[in-house]
Design an enzyme around this catalytic site. Sequence first.
Site, PDB file in Angstrom:
ATOM      1  N   LYS A 170      -1.682  33.371 -11.673  1.00 20.42           N
ATOM      2  CA  LYS A 170      -0.579  34.129 -12.282  1.00 20.42           C
ATOM      3  C   LYS A 170       0.574  33.201 -12.653  1.00 20.42           C
ATOM      4  O   LYS A 170       1.256  33.405 -13.668  1.00 20.42           O
ATOM      5  CB  LYS A 170      -0.105  35.218 -11.318  1.00 20.42           C
ATOM      6  CG  LYS A 170       1.145  35.994 -11.768  1.00 20.42           C
ATOM      7  CD  LYS A 170       0.901  36.821 -13.016  1.00 20.42           C
ATOM      8  CE  LYS A 170       2.166  37.471 -13.558  1.00 20.42           C
ATOM      9  NZ  LYS A 170       2.803  38.408 -12.629  1.00 20.42           N
ATOM     10  N   LYS A 238      12.870  33.296 -12.070  1.00 23.04           N
ATOM     11  CA  LYS A 238      12.337  33.137 -10.715  1.00 23.04           C
ATOM     12  C   LYS A 238      10.924  32.561 -10.740  1.00 23.04           C
ATOM     13  O   LYS A 238      10.581  31.661  -9.961  1.00 23.04           O
ATOM     14  CB  LYS A 238      12.364  34.491 -10.004  1.00 23.04           C
ATOM     15  CG  LYS A 238      11.806  34.494  -8.585  1.00 23.04           C
ATOM     16  CD  LYS A 238      10.333  34.907  -8.517  1.00 23.04           C
ATOM     17  CE  LYS A 238      10.111  36.327  -8.931  1.00 23.04           C
ATOM     18  NZ  LYS A 238       8.680  36.736  -8.798  1.00 23.04           N
TER      19      LYS A 238
END
Length: 290
Positions: A170, A238
């Site tokens: 991911k 992030k």
Amino acid sequence: MQVAFIGLGIMGRRMAANLLKNNKALTIFNRSDEPIQTLVAQGAIAANSYRGAVKDADVVFTMLASPEVVETVAFLKKGFLPAMKENAIWVDCSTVNPSFSQKSFLMAKAFGVRFMDAPVSGTKPNAENADLTFIVGAEEKDLAVVRPLLEHMGQKIMHVGEPGKGTAFKMLVNSLLAQAMLALSENILLGEKLGFPREFLLDTLPKMSVCAPFTQAKAEMIRKDNFEAQFPLEWMYKDLHLAALTAYEQDQPLPLANCSKELYAAAKQDGLGRKDFSAIYQFMKKEFDK
């Protein structure tokens, strides 16, 4: 099968709603109350704590904002992990760094809990329409138990390896996503300087074979100047930070992702953090037109 869901933000509340649509017995908990009330109206059972949510669950899903939040909710004082049944399965759908998923796996194992990382590819509309892709790091036997639940929330399940590999893959996906959005924004701005109408560029560039398919939807957001968050810019920042952290751990240079990270950081500082990450176009236009 008893299921619990913790973390009912943009993605989590929609994923949980799709479990309810498929008549799953679902217990929920969230820091804020509004999504709890919405899901209770659809048939969910509201717990009064994280531990209360998981104590009877065979499968626990978490969809949380960052490793720090997962650590607080799962591991620290009043965290849910010690309250889970032995041999229950914790499925963490949060986007965290691979080394943190490895920590989660080991912590879960110490409590007799099975662990899977299953972050998702997709944004708010995909979650709404049960059209997510789950990128799974898990033992095959654990995935076999959870697969029917994932199929209620998504259209594709990619089993990429053992626990920790889902979040690793991911990370690659989101790094590409961030950089593709920057590339589109930069070239729209250059195209305008070269005399092409913005509408022409928005109509054509995203449909070229060199552009990622998702950029067509983002071009429409740019056209309408509507950057309502489907995937917030602060989350993209992030994720790039976690990619940089992981690259450091692996002694792997990451020049393009680090450059991208600094641009998203600047946009976040400029007040765009809660807008969709495609608002990086808005930031670049403002900064580069000075």
